[in-house]
Design a protein around this motif. Structure first.
Motif, mmCIF file in Angstrom:
data_model
loop_
_atom_site.group_PDB
_atom_site.id
_atom_site.type_symbol
_atom_site.label_atom_id
_atom_site.label_comp_id
_atom_site.label_asym_id
_atom_site.label_seq_id
_atom_site.Cartn_x
_atom_site.Cartn_y
_atom_site.Cartn_z
ATOM 1 N N ASN A 250 0.816 -1.214 0.000
ATOM 2 C CA ASN A 250 0.000 0.000 0.000
ATOM 3 C C ASN A 250 0.848 1.261 0.000
ATOM 4 O O ASN A 250 1.757 1.402 0.818
ATOM 5 C CB ASN A 250 -0.887 0.056 1.251
ATOM 6 C CG ASN A 250 -2.232 -0.598 1.062
ATOM 7 O OD1 ASN A 250 -2.611 -0.933 -0.046
ATOM 8 N ND2 ASN A 250 -2.950 -0.784 2.160
ATOM 9 N N THR A 253 -1.971 6.449 -0.859
ATOM 10 C CA THR A 253 -3.150 6.612 -1.715
ATOM 11 C C THR A 253 -3.981 5.342 -1.750
ATOM 12 O O THR A 253 -5.204 5.385 -1.580
ATOM 13 C CB THR A 253 -2.725 7.003 -3.137
ATOM 14 O OG1 THR A 253 -2.047 8.253 -3.096
ATOM 15 C CG2 THR A 253 -3.934 7.137 -4.051
ATOM 16 N N THR A 254 -3.342 4.192 -1.977
ATOM 17 C CA THR A 254 -4.114 2.947 -2.046
ATOM 18 C C THR A 254 -4.660 2.561 -0.681
ATOM 19 O O THR A 254 -5.756 1.984 -0.577
ATOM 20 C CB THR A 254 -3.267 1.797 -2.621
ATOM 21 O OG1 THR A 254 -2.062 1.648 -1.836
ATOM 22 C CG2 THR A 254 -2.868 2.080 -4.058
ATOM 23 N N TRP A 256 -5.701 4.734 1.478
ATOM 24 C CA TRP A 256 -6.895 5.563 1.610
ATOM 25 C C TRP A 256 -8.059 4.962 0.824
ATOM 26 O O TRP A 256 -9.214 4.968 1.288
ATOM 27 C CB TRP A 256 -6.640 6.988 1.131
ATOM 28 C CG TRP A 256 -7.901 7.796 1.240
ATOM 29 C CD1 TRP A 256 -8.792 8.090 0.256
ATOM 30 C CD2 TRP A 256 -8.452 8.330 2.450
ATOM 31 N NE1 TRP A 256 -9.860 8.787 0.763
ATOM 32 C CE2 TRP A 256 -9.679 8.950 2.116
ATOM 33 C CE3 TRP A 256 -8.025 8.351 3.776
ATOM 34 C CZ2 TRP A 256 -10.484 9.576 3.057
ATOM 35 C CZ3 TRP A 256 -8.824 8.978 4.725
ATOM 36 C CH2 TRP A 256 -10.037 9.583 4.361
ATOM 37 N N GLN A 257 -7.795 4.452 -0.347
ATOM 38 C CA GLN A 257 -8.860 3.855 -1.160
ATOM 39 C C GLN A 257 -9.516 2.681 -0.439
ATOM 40 O O GLN A 257 -10.735 2.476 -0.552
ATOM 41 C CB GLN A 257 -8.295 3.418 -2.519
ATOM 42 C CG GLN A 257 -7.920 4.589 -3.411
ATOM 43 C CD GLN A 257 -7.069 4.200 -4.609
ATOM 44 O OE1 GLN A 257 -6.586 3.072 -4.714
ATOM 45 N NE2 GLN A 257 -6.865 5.139 -5.524
ATOM 46 N N GLU A 258 -8.728 1.912 0.312
ATOM 47 C CA GLU A 258 -9.300 0.827 1.109
ATOM 48 C C GLU A 258 -10.246 1.383 2.167
ATOM 49 O O GLU A 258 -11.356 0.874 2.356
ATOM 50 C CB GLU A 258 -8.190 0.012 1.772
ATOM 51 C CG GLU A 258 -7.389 -0.841 0.801
ATOM 52 C CD GLU A 258 -6.285 -1.633 1.470
ATOM 53 O OE1 GLU A 258 -5.888 -2.667 0.910
ATOM 54 O OE2 GLU A 258 -5.807 -1.220 2.551
ATOM 55 N N ALA A 260 -11.784 4.222 2.117
ATOM 56 C CA ALA A 260 -12.927 4.868 1.468
ATOM 57 C C ALA A 260 -13.992 3.873 1.034
ATOM 58 O O ALA A 260 -15.131 4.271 0.734
ATOM 59 C CB ALA A 260 -12.454 5.683 0.266
ATOM 60 N N SER A 261 -13.651 2.581 1.014
ATOM 61 C CA SER A 261 -14.646 1.557 0.680
ATOM 62 C C SER A 261 -15.745 1.477 1.740
ATOM 63 O O SER A 261 -16.838 0.956 1.481
ATOM 64 C CB SER A 261 -13.973 0.182 0.556
ATOM 65 O OG SER A 261 -13.548 -0.289 1.838
ATOM 66 N N GLN A 273 -5.798 14.170 2.924
ATOM 67 C CA GLN A 273 -6.973 13.386 2.556
ATOM 68 C C GLN A 273 -8.278 14.016 3.037
ATOM 69 O O GLN A 273 -9.347 13.433 2.843
ATOM 70 C CB GLN A 273 -6.864 11.963 3.136
ATOM 71 C CG GLN A 273 -5.688 11.147 2.642
ATOM 72 C CD GLN A 273 -5.776 10.756 1.178
ATOM 73 O OE1 GLN A 273 -6.704 11.170 0.470
ATOM 74 N NE2 GLN A 273 -4.817 9.983 0.706
ATOM 75 N N ASN A 276 -10.923 14.336 0.383
ATOM 76 C CA ASN A 276 -11.456 13.025 0.023
ATOM 77 C C ASN A 276 -12.352 12.468 1.121
ATOM 78 O O ASN A 276 -13.329 11.762 0.847
ATOM 79 C CB ASN A 276 -10.314 12.048 -0.256
ATOM 80 C CG ASN A 276 -9.592 12.345 -1.550
ATOM 81 O OD1 ASN A 276 -10.202 12.845 -2.498
ATOM 82 N ND2 ASN A 276 -8.302 12.070 -1.597
#
Length: 415
Positions: A250, A253-254, A256-258, A260-261, A273, A276
């Motif tokens: 990770n 950024t990735t 954070w994407q987790e 954000a799920s 962030q 976001n």
């Protein structure tokens, strides 16, 4: 110093990695842009790591305003953060340094050791209002090389719905034991615990440092019992399923994407962030990272320093000082730091930020407890230490070595 000794230092510095100029700010990538004014006595050059801001931006307009107030024109160039350190070293070798340089704070000590930057004694910058822990990131050998324009750092974002469903009161999380207990409850409730970045780069070290420092460990002793406890904490979270194996690869950024799920209770991430987070579609909160036995852990500071590079014509320093003072004035810092999603480096502007947005309070608290990566007079020793740290984290989390063995190897290599 004489020109030949300075040249030797510049050549040596140019061979260093400058690997610490990392993506720990909110800056986007892009090619550099500059105005077309020719450099001259009435034109002052400014280099910054904000290529996302064009000529119509508030940042560029502020630069022009400060130039007008100082009676000069501004020739501004925006570089990618990863390019700026090396380009600055090359310009210094060629005797063509910018008048004002805004650079990622871990790079300051490298440029200072190379003789590229003037001290605040030389350029007469007033740093008296700056929080000492933030100013320390730009200090080396007892000298100060510039002033911070703002700071970002790390904290724990949390998903209020996930914690509520798991019966976790966030106010109960005060140390590592209570945080791990909360993660266990979240897993039992069928949700995911915590995500972070443990990638084998400076980002991995950046994210591990709050836990490392929060244990009481020091960067000069990577294999201390406190350091082993910090790495064992992360290792235990993976072993017990509280954190995913994806943390090994990770980026911030990735990771954070987790989060954000909507499935995770916590994510370690930064002020950059915040925009976001507002778009995530669920209620969130922010918690300073707890130290092992309570209180706020020191998280590493990101953000840039405004510096004045050395010039053959020392008479330029007076105007450069006016430009830097304008850029970092109380009035201008407020707008600039809000644009950059930074916490201001002075209590006066921090208070103004919190008054305007109460949700910034935990970030101000985190920044007040934060620490520069090159603080403790580590300077250019930090990149080598950091590299061994992230390698140890990778070895331990992947299972190839125990936390103790991984950190012992790291300490030996760092020496």
């Amino acid at each position: 110093m004489n020109s030949s000794s300075r040249q030797r230092r510049l050549t040596a510095a140019a061979l260093t990695a400058l690997a610490v100029a990392v993506s720990t700010t909110a800056c986007s990538s892009g090619s550099g842009s500059a105005d077309t004014e020719g450099a001259g006595s009435g034109t002052y050059t400014v280099w910054d790591p904000y290529p996302q801001f064009d000529k119509t931006s508030a940042w560029t307009k502020l630069l022009d305003k400060c130039g007008t107030e100082a009676g000069v024109k501004i020739k501004r160039t925006g570089f990618d953060t990863s390019d700026l350190g090396n380009k600055t070293l090359l310009a210094a070798q060629q005797g063509n340094s910018p008048d004002v340089l805004i650079v990622d704070n871990p790079v300051v000590s490298t440029l200072a050791e190379a003789g590229v930057l003037t001290t605040t004694d030389d350029n007469k910058l007033d740093t008296s209002k700056v929080d000492p822990n933030l100013l320390a990131a730009g200090q080396s050998g007892g000298k100060t090389y510039g002033t911070p324009i703002g700071a970002n750092t790390l904290a724990l974002y949390y998903n209020k719905d996930v914690l509520k469903a798991a019966g976790v009161d966030v106010a109960s999380i005060k140390d590592w034991t209570s945080l791990t207990s909360a993660l266990a409850k979240v897993k039992t409730a069928g949700k995911k615990g915590i995500t972070f970045s443990a990638i084998g780069t400076e980002e991995g070290s950046f994210q591990f440092l709050p836990w490392f420092w929060g244990s009481g460990a020091k960067l000069t002793e990577l294999d201390s019992s406190q350091a082993v406890a910090a790495l064992s904490l992360w290792k235990g979270w993976l072993k017990d399923g509280y954190a995913p194996n994806s943390v090994l690869n990770n980026t911030q950024t990735t990771s954070w994407q987790e989060f954000a799920s909507g499935d995770y209770a916590f994510a370690e991430n930064g002020t950059w962030q915040l925009a976001n987070a507002e778009k995530a579609g669920f209620d969130y909160g922010v918690l300073p990272i707890p130290a092992a036995t309570g209180g706020n852990a020191a998280a590493p500071t990101g953000g840039e320093f405004v510096t004045v590079p050395a010039q053959k014509d020392t008479g330029r320093y007076a105007t450069s000082q006016k430009l830097v003072t304008c850029l970092t004035s109380t009035a201008n810092l407020y707008d600039t730091d809000n644009t950059l999603s930074y916490v201001a480096p002075t209590a006066e502007v921090q208070d103004k930020q919190v008054a305007a947005n109460a949700e910034l309070k935990p970030w101000v608290d985190a920044v007040k407890a934060a620490k520069g990566r090159t603080s403790d007079d580590l300077g250019t020793k930090y990149p080598k230490i950091s590299e061994q740290m992230w390698k140890a984290v990778q070895s331990a989390l992947s299972g190839s070595k125990s936390p103790k063995d991984a950190l012992s190897a790291a300490q030996s290599a760092a020496k």
